[in-house]
Write a protein that holds these residues in place. Structure first.
Motif, PDB file in Angstrom:
ATOM      1  N   VAL A 129      53.510  40.087  35.548  1.00  0.00           N
ATOM      2  CA  VAL A 129      52.603  38.972  35.825  1.00  0.00           C
ATOM      3  C   VAL A 129      51.579  39.369  36.886  1.00  0.00           C
ATOM      4  O   VAL A 129      50.396  39.038  36.781  1.00  0.00           O
ATOM      5  CB  VAL A 129      53.388  37.704  36.239  1.00  0.00           C
ATOM      6  CG1 VAL A 129      52.452  36.595  36.696  1.00  0.00           C
ATOM      7  CG2 VAL A 129      54.270  37.225  35.091  1.00  0.00           C
ATOM      8  N   LEU A 130      52.011  40.109  37.909  1.00  0.00           N
ATOM      9  CA  LEU A 130      51.090  40.562  38.951  1.00  0.00           C
ATOM     10  C   LEU A 130      49.976  41.429  38.371  1.00  0.00           C
ATOM     11  O   LEU A 130      48.802  41.240  38.701  1.00  0.00           O
ATOM     12  CB  LEU A 130      51.846  41.333  40.035  1.00  0.00           C
ATOM     13  CG  LEU A 130      50.986  42.003  41.113  1.00  0.00           C
ATOM     14  CD1 LEU A 130      50.174  40.977  41.889  1.00  0.00           C
ATOM     15  CD2 LEU A 130      51.861  42.830  42.037  1.00  0.00           C
ATOM     16  N   VAL A 131      50.324  42.370  37.520  1.00  0.00           N
ATOM     17  CA  VAL A 131      49.300  43.242  36.921  1.00  0.00           C
ATOM     18  C   VAL A 131      48.323  42.403  36.096  1.00  0.00           C
ATOM     19  O   VAL A 131      47.100  42.578  36.196  1.00  0.00           O
ATOM     20  CB  VAL A 131      49.946  44.366  36.079  1.00  0.00           C
ATOM     21  CG1 VAL A 131      48.891  45.133  35.293  1.00  0.00           C
ATOM     22  CG2 VAL A 131      50.753  45.300  36.973  1.00  0.00           C
ATOM     23  N   SER A 132      48.844  41.474  35.319  1.00  0.00           N
ATOM     24  CA  SER A 132      47.976  40.603  34.516  1.00  0.00           C
ATOM     25  C   SER A 132      47.110  39.724  35.411  1.00  0.00           C
ATOM     26  O   SER A 132      45.909  39.550  35.162  1.00  0.00           O
ATOM     27  CB  SER A 132      48.822  39.719  33.597  1.00  0.00           C
ATOM     28  OG  SER A 132      49.551  40.523  32.711  1.00  0.00           O
ATOM     29  N   PHE A 133      47.703  39.175  36.453  1.00  0.00           N
ATOM     30  CA  PHE A 133      46.989  38.339  37.412  1.00  0.00           C
ATOM     31  C   PHE A 133      45.848  39.115  38.063  1.00  0.00           C
ATOM     32  O   PHE A 133      44.715  38.633  38.165  1.00  0.00           O
ATOM     33  CB  PHE A 133      47.979  37.841  38.470  1.00  0.00           C
ATOM     34  CG  PHE A 133      47.350  37.068  39.594  1.00  0.00           C
ATOM     35  CD1 PHE A 133      47.135  35.705  39.479  1.00  0.00           C
ATOM     36  CD2 PHE A 133      46.981  37.697  40.770  1.00  0.00           C
ATOM     37  CE1 PHE A 133      46.547  34.979  40.514  1.00  0.00           C
ATOM     38  CE2 PHE A 133      46.394  36.986  41.811  1.00  0.00           C
ATOM     39  CZ  PHE A 133      46.178  35.631  41.676  1.00  0.00           C
ATOM     40  N   MET A 134      46.146  40.336  38.503  1.00  0.00           N
ATOM     41  CA  MET A 134      45.117  41.148  39.167  1.00  0.00           C
ATOM     42  C   MET A 134      43.987  41.508  38.210  1.00  0.00           C
ATOM     43  O   MET A 134      42.815  41.512  38.595  1.00  0.00           O
ATOM     44  CB  MET A 134      45.725  42.410  39.778  1.00  0.00           C
ATOM     45  CG  MET A 134      46.531  42.149  41.028  1.00  0.00           C
ATOM     46  SD  MET A 134      45.674  41.149  42.282  1.00  0.00           S
ATOM     47  CE  MET A 134      44.151  42.059  42.489  1.00  0.00           C
ATOM     48  N   ASN A 135      44.312  41.812  36.975  1.00  0.00           N
ATOM     49  CA  ASN A 135      43.272  42.104  35.999  1.00  0.00           C
ATOM     50  C   ASN A 135      42.373  40.886  35.788  1.00  0.00           C
ATOM     51  O   ASN A 135      41.153  41.018  35.684  1.00  0.00           O
ATOM     52  CB  ASN A 135      43.881  42.600  34.686  1.00  0.00           C
ATOM     53  CG  ASN A 135      44.173  44.080  34.730  1.00  0.00           C
ATOM     54  OD1 ASN A 135      43.267  44.897  34.666  1.00  0.00           O
ATOM     55  ND2 ASN A 135      45.448  44.437  34.864  1.00  0.00           N
ATOM     56  N   THR A 136      42.944  39.700  35.767  1.00  0.00           N
ATOM     57  CA  THR A 136      42.157  38.468  35.645  1.00  0.00           C
ATOM     58  C   THR A 136      41.265  38.279  36.867  1.00  0.00           C
ATOM     59  O   THR A 136      40.060  38.031  36.739  1.00  0.00           O
ATOM     60  CB  THR A 136      43.079  37.250  35.472  1.00  0.00           C
ATOM     61  OG1 THR A 136      43.827  37.399  34.263  1.00  0.00           O
ATOM     62  CG2 THR A 136      42.288  35.950  35.427  1.00  0.00           C
ATOM     63  N   ALA A 137      41.851  38.387  38.061  1.00  0.00           N
ATOM     64  CA  ALA A 137      41.082  38.208  39.294  1.00  0.00           C
ATOM     65  C   ALA A 137      39.961  39.245  39.388  1.00  0.00           C
ATOM     66  O   ALA A 137      38.820  38.910  39.752  1.00  0.00           O
ATOM     67  CB  ALA A 137      42.004  38.306  40.506  1.00  0.00           C
ATOM     68  N   ASN A 138      40.273  40.487  39.047  1.00  0.00           N
ATOM     69  CA  ASN A 138      39.252  41.541  39.078  1.00  0.00           C
ATOM     70  C   ASN A 138      38.092  41.191  38.162  1.00  0.00           C
ATOM     71  O   ASN A 138      36.919  41.317  38.552  1.00  0.00           O
ATOM     72  CB  ASN A 138      39.831  42.880  38.650  1.00  0.00           C
ATOM     73  CG  ASN A 138      40.824  43.506  39.604  1.00  0.00           C
ATOM     74  OD1 ASN A 138      41.528  44.432  39.229  1.00  0.00           O
ATOM     75  ND2 ASN A 138      40.907  43.033  40.838  1.00  0.00           N
ATOM     76  N   ARG A 139      38.388  40.767  36.962  1.00  0.00           N
ATOM     77  CA  ARG A 139      37.334  40.473  36.008  1.00  0.00           C
ATOM     78  C   ARG A 139      36.469  39.295  36.463  1.00  0.00           C
ATOM     79  O   ARG A 139      35.247  39.328  36.337  1.00  0.00           O
ATOM     80  CB  ARG A 139      37.914  40.262  34.619  1.00  0.00           C
ATOM     81  CG  ARG A 139      38.225  41.610  33.966  1.00  0.00           C
ATOM     82  CD  ARG A 139      39.329  41.541  32.929  1.00  0.00           C
ATOM     83  NE  ARG A 139      39.545  42.822  32.305  1.00  0.00           N
ATOM     84  CZ  ARG A 139      40.161  43.863  32.873  1.00  0.00           C
ATOM     85  NH1 ARG A 139      40.597  43.780  34.118  1.00  0.00           N
ATOM     86  NH2 ARG A 139      40.346  44.995  32.226  1.00  0.00           N
ATOM     87  N   LEU A 140      37.096  38.259  36.992  1.00  0.00           N
ATOM     88  CA  LEU A 140      36.320  37.131  37.511  1.00  0.00           C
ATOM     89  C   LEU A 140      35.364  37.581  38.615  1.00  0.00           C
ATOM     90  O   LEU A 140      34.197  37.193  38.638  1.00  0.00           O
ATOM     91  CB  LEU A 140      37.255  36.042  38.045  1.00  0.00           C
ATOM     92  CG  LEU A 140      37.953  35.190  36.992  1.00  0.00           C
ATOM     93  CD1 LEU A 140      39.071  34.372  37.629  1.00  0.00           C
ATOM     94  CD2 LEU A 140      36.956  34.286  36.283  1.00  0.00           C
ATOM     95  N   ILE A 142      34.238  40.673  39.220  1.00  0.00           N
ATOM     96  CA  ILE A 142      33.239  41.623  38.712  1.00  0.00           C
ATOM     97  C   ILE A 142      32.135  40.887  37.956  1.00  0.00           C
ATOM     98  O   ILE A 142      30.946  41.181  38.127  1.00  0.00           O
ATOM     99  CB  ILE A 142      33.915  42.711  37.846  1.00  0.00           C
ATOM    100  CG1 ILE A 142      34.750  43.621  38.751  1.00  0.00           C
ATOM    101  CG2 ILE A 142      32.873  43.505  37.063  1.00  0.00           C
ATOM    102  CD1 ILE A 142      35.720  44.514  38.001  1.00  0.00           C
ATOM    103  N   ILE A 143      32.510  39.920  37.127  1.00  0.00           N
ATOM    104  CA  ILE A 143      31.519  39.137  36.388  1.00  0.00           C
ATOM    105  C   ILE A 143      30.565  38.437  37.352  1.00  0.00           C
ATOM    106  O   ILE A 143      29.353  38.423  37.151  1.00  0.00           O
ATOM    107  CB  ILE A 143      32.205  38.116  35.459  1.00  0.00           C
ATOM    108  CG1 ILE A 143      32.909  38.844  34.298  1.00  0.00           C
ATOM    109  CG2 ILE A 143      31.202  37.088  34.930  1.00  0.00           C
ATOM    110  CD1 ILE A 143      33.884  37.978  33.520  1.00  0.00           C
ATOM    111  N   ALA A 144      31.111  37.871  38.434  1.00  0.00           N
ATOM    112  CA  ALA A 144      30.294  37.137  39.408  1.00  0.00           C
ATOM    113  C   ALA A 144      29.583  38.057  40.395  1.00  0.00           C
ATOM    114  O   ALA A 144      28.755  37.603  41.165  1.00  0.00           O
ATOM    115  CB  ALA A 144      31.168  36.147  40.174  1.00  0.00           C
ATOM    116  N   ARG A 145      29.914  39.350  40.364  1.00  0.00           N
ATOM    117  CA  ARG A 145      29.403  40.310  41.350  1.00  0.00           C
ATOM    118  C   ARG A 145      29.711  39.827  42.771  1.00  0.00           C
ATOM    119  O   ARG A 145      28.848  39.777  43.641  1.00  0.00           O
ATOM    120  CB  ARG A 145      27.912  40.557  41.177  1.00  0.00           C
ATOM    121  CG  ARG A 145      27.605  41.379  39.965  1.00  0.00           C
ATOM    122  CD  ARG A 145      26.196  41.904  40.019  1.00  0.00           C
ATOM    123  NE  ARG A 145      25.953  42.732  38.838  1.00  0.00           N
ATOM    124  CZ  ARG A 145      24.758  43.016  38.380  1.00  0.00           C
ATOM    125  NH1 ARG A 145      23.688  42.559  38.983  1.00  0.00           N
ATOM    126  NH2 ARG A 145      24.633  43.769  37.320  1.00  0.00           N
TER     127      ARG A 145
END
Length: 157
Positions: A129-140, A142-145
């Motif tokens: 869950v942590l790895v999935s959570f971090m991938n989600t947070a990273n993408r949010l 990165i998209i927002a810069r």
């Protein structure tokens, strides 16, 4: 540098982020060791190039007592002697789970078995869950810069 959007000012994002932040708190309370959580969060963020998460997890790990040497060597953990076998297994699982789009085929049975040799089922669930959570947070971010450098430890906890 300014972010493209302010997620915290958006009613839609506010509703979703409330749940995402709640998931982050649940992970902090999980039986997965805190040091492992920060190392994994940092490594996933390095792979994804998420500066704001690298900033956050480096600072959180430092406040929690993590050494500068270990933090500097996370990106090259395979060639170091500073991580435990359990941490190495967690980092390997995190890398494979993060790089699914690279044609890596997901987490191999061998990598899962190495992690399972060090972590019980609840810890493995928390790790996944942590790895999935971090991938989600990273993408949010990165998209927002989202700009990095201003994070204060404990800001989101």
């Amino acid at each position: 540098m300014d972010a493209r959007v302010n997620y915290f000012a958006s009613p839609v994002a506010g509703k979703a982020l409330k749940h995402l932040m709640s998931a982050g708190r649940a992970l902090k309370e999980s039986p997965l060791p805190a040091a492992t959580q920060e190392l994994v969060a940092l490594r996933v963020s390095q792979i994804n190039g998420c500066a704001v998460c690298i900033d956050m997890h480096t600072k959180e790990a430092t406040v929690a007592g993590e050494s500068a040497v270990r933090l500097h060597l996370v990106a090259a953990w395979r060639e170091t002697t500073v991580f435990t076998e359990a941490e190495r297994a967690a980092l390997e699982l995190a890398e494979q789970a993060t790089r699914v789009a690279d044609g890596a085929g997901g987490v191999s049975d061998a990598v899962w078995a190495r992690a399972a040799a060090h972590y019980d089922e609840e810890q493995l669930v928390a790790l996944a869950v942590l790895v999935s959570f971090m991938n989600t947070a990273n993408r949010l971010n990165i998209i927002a810069r989202q700009p990095a450098g201003d994070y204060e430890p404990g800001q989101f906890h």
